[in-house]
Scaffold this motif. Structure first.
Motif, short mmCIF file in Angstrom:
data_model
loop_
_atom_site.label_atom_id
_atom_site.label_comp_id
_atom_site.label_asym_id
_atom_site.label_seq_id
_atom_site.Cartn_x
_atom_site.Cartn_y
_atom_site.Cartn_z
N LEU A 56 0.85 -1.19 0.00
CA LEU A 56 0.00 0.00 0.00
C LEU A 56 0.88 1.24 0.00
O LEU A 56 1.89 1.29 0.70
CB LEU A 56 -0.91 -0.01 1.24
N SER A 58 0.71 5.72 -0.26
CA SER A 58 -0.07 6.95 -0.39
C SER A 58 0.84 7.99 -1.02
O SER A 58 1.93 8.25 -0.53
CB SER A 58 -0.57 7.41 0.98
N HIS A 63 -4.52 7.03 -2.64
CA HIS A 63 -4.29 5.80 -1.88
C HIS A 63 -4.18 4.63 -2.86
O HIS A 63 -5.17 4.22 -3.46
CB HIS A 63 -5.41 5.58 -0.87
N ALA A 100 -8.06 -3.22 -3.69
CA ALA A 100 -7.77 -2.18 -4.69
C ALA A 100 -8.25 -2.61 -6.07
O ALA A 100 -8.28 -3.80 -6.39
CB ALA A 100 -6.27 -1.89 -4.73
N ARG A 163 -6.03 1.45 -7.19
CA ARG A 163 -6.61 2.48 -6.31
C ARG A 163 -7.34 1.74 -5.20
O ARG A 163 -8.17 0.86 -5.48
CB ARG A 163 -7.57 3.33 -7.12
N ARG A 164 -7.04 2.08 -3.96
CA ARG A 164 -7.69 1.40 -2.85
C ARG A 164 -9.14 1.84 -2.71
O ARG A 164 -9.45 3.03 -2.81
CB ARG A 164 -6.92 1.65 -1.56
N ASP B 60 -6.35 10.36 -8.88
CA ASP B 60 -6.89 11.13 -7.76
C ASP B 60 -6.01 12.34 -7.44
O ASP B 60 -5.70 12.62 -6.27
CB ASP B 60 -7.02 10.24 -6.51
#
Lengths: 351, 351
Positions: A56, A58, A63, A100, A163-164, B60
């Motif tokens: 994961l 960010s 995210h 995700a 994308r989570r 995003d």
């Protein structure tokens, strides 16, 4: 014991040199876990890291998840797909297991000189078609060629950026006693199809790989139950047995499954029987195991069954406080046996 | 011609089967471009896509780059580095050439059974050390093992996610007549070091691979001149000749370079001479070619020379409206010759 004892006349299996990488290190089972914990994680990971299907990240408020997988399946083309479809589905599924959905994929080929260009072209088309069907795209890539004998055909490494999903909070370490184990569909189809194609065993033609993308199923699950979905894992290399053992170890819990509920299609069960394989150790490429709270299990079962990918979802067991780190099977006749992770290599190069 | 004519007694080179992948398809030169345009891009790309070192993504609100590269270098350990360092630097540099700095890397191994675990461990440590020195981390990975003879040692695929630098607007298609060609340092060191190590030619020990990460140099360049940096490319496979030809084709411009300005270290030049190689076709792994506006060139030259990686930066040529798609060399004696991209394979498995 006489010198003519037949047991002494057969050749012993080749003894692995100590300190070398073995086929079993790529099995997805216990030797893989050993290599990961003894060699790879000490170099790369923070100490005690839980191995997950994807990392994961960010970045500037986005995210993301990142996952990479090398595919060395043999043969390149098999009933139900080829290395291109598999390489796309497998990486999408690794992202999906971390909650995700795929944003973009990267594909890198290592090709042995002499591979037909038509095969490469067919594999590229398969991969592109699989990506498009999953709503994503292969945006970058690389091609290396090595001499004859320096690779066996063609290898593909697929990396996915995902994308989570908001509300997803899954981890191999998050299973809790009382949770329910759901399985989204039949197990062991991919590995059985590959070994059948490779050995030309002439199985019932009904055995085709179950390779498929699972992210839409995961979207439905997270939309239904969000953080009540504690853990997801797709039982690929090492099968359901290795996937559940990894979860049991990472979460320090016991897992119990009921043999009678396990969805093993008849032809797959027959083929595994013939080959002396335990379907619990054989890879699928189109189902997932989910560990979910008991409260949310019924709602999730309904939501999963309403999707194409999850229409055959069943509850197969539960998480228990006993025997942490172990998976136990309640057999059809009411007995109990420990389900070990795969040790050594059973079916090399199935993915 | 008599049957004893020695020229008839030597075996002809093996004739490639038509329609098969050749070593030259992995060279980074003309055959690589042909495979990309004829087979791979038709499957994956939008028609007419410009091949860049990395794909750009916006997720995003985050402006990202994604790049993947398979590494098959032989030998695994060479003067100046190993496959682990190379695999990290090469992917960081592909991100950097699109104006991005690395956020995270993924590493996937394909390992031949029998590789010493100590070699794998050393390579993991090299990769982790190279990533840390570059300010990034390997966050996920995969390991597959294939049988003896199904791979040659160990292959690594590295994928990088990068964050695009604000103000960067680079593309292989953005070179314009009047622009200046800068080269950040000596060329051809990596390829020469590899062939020396492989063939045990006993070159001057001064020839070591120049493998290094270039993103800090790129940060300095973009901070100094932003969008005045039109194009960057690191001349790896296929060398400076192929990199500049790719730019000339993608931008539909001519490129002229001055032989007298080309930074070829003496030992590298001597080794290339011995081997019959043109240094313009030999890979480096630690320099970049930049196409920049004439106005910004002096400032960039100073900024680049103020960095460790760019301290030997020189201006080597210019972009011209004549002979679009072609690179022309002005020779030391005042002649002119066309610099073709590498055709076929010169030094297989240098990266």
């Amino acid at each position: 014991m006489s010198v003519a004892d037949p047991a002494r006349m057969t050749c012993p299996p080749p003894r692995p040199e100590p300190g070398t990488v073995l086929l079993g290190h790529g099995s997805g089972g216990q030797l893989s876990a050993d290599l990961l914990h003894d060699v790879i994680l000490p170099a790369f990971g923070p100490a005690g890291a839980v191995p997950e299907d994807a990392a994961l990240l960010s970045v500037d408020g986005a995210h993301l998840a990142l996952s990479t997988d090398a595919y060395v399946v043999n043969p390149l083309f098999f009933p139900g797909g080829d290395i291109g479809t598999l390489a796309v589905h497998g990486t999408i599924n690794d992202l999906a297991m971390m909650g995700a959905t795929p944003v973009a994929l990267a594909l890198a080929f290592v090709i042995e000189e002499g591979v037909p260009v038509a095969d490469l072209s067919r594999i590229c088309t398969s991969a592109a078609t699989a990506a498009e069907a999953a709503g994503t795209r292969i945006v970058t890539g690389d091609t290396k060629v090595v001499g004859r004998g320096a690779a066996d055909g063609l290898f593909v490494t697929t990396t996915g950026v995902g994308r989570r999903l908001p509300g997803a909070a899954v981890s191999a370490a998050a299973a809790r006693p009382g949770d329910v184990v759901l399985l989204s569909g039949p197990i062991a189809a991919h590995g059985t199809a590959i070994i059948g194609a490779r050995e030309a065993l002439g199985f019932d033609s009904a055995i085709v790989s179950d390779t498929r993308a699972l992210h839409r199923l995961v979207v439905a699950m997270i939309a239904t139950a969000g953080p009540a979905v504690h853990t997801m894992r797709d039982p690929t290399r090492g099968g359901v047995a290795s996937a559940l053992n990894e979860i049991a170890v990472a979460s320090r819990v016991g897992v119990e499954i009921d043999e009678v509920t396990l969805p093993v299609p008849g032809p797959v069960a027959a083929a595994c029987d013939l080959l002396g394989l335990d379907p619990l150790h054989v890879a699928g490429e189109g189902c997932l195991a989910a560990i979910v709270t008991a409260d949310a299990a019924d709602g999730l079962l309904a939501a999963m069954r309403s999707t194409v990918e999850g229409q055959h979802t069943v509850a197969v067991g539960r998480v228990v406080p006993e025997h942490p780190g172990r998976v136990v099977l309640r057999t059809v006749v009411g007995g109990r046996r420990i389900v070990d992770p795969l040790v050594g290599e059973q079916l090399p190069r199935i993915c």
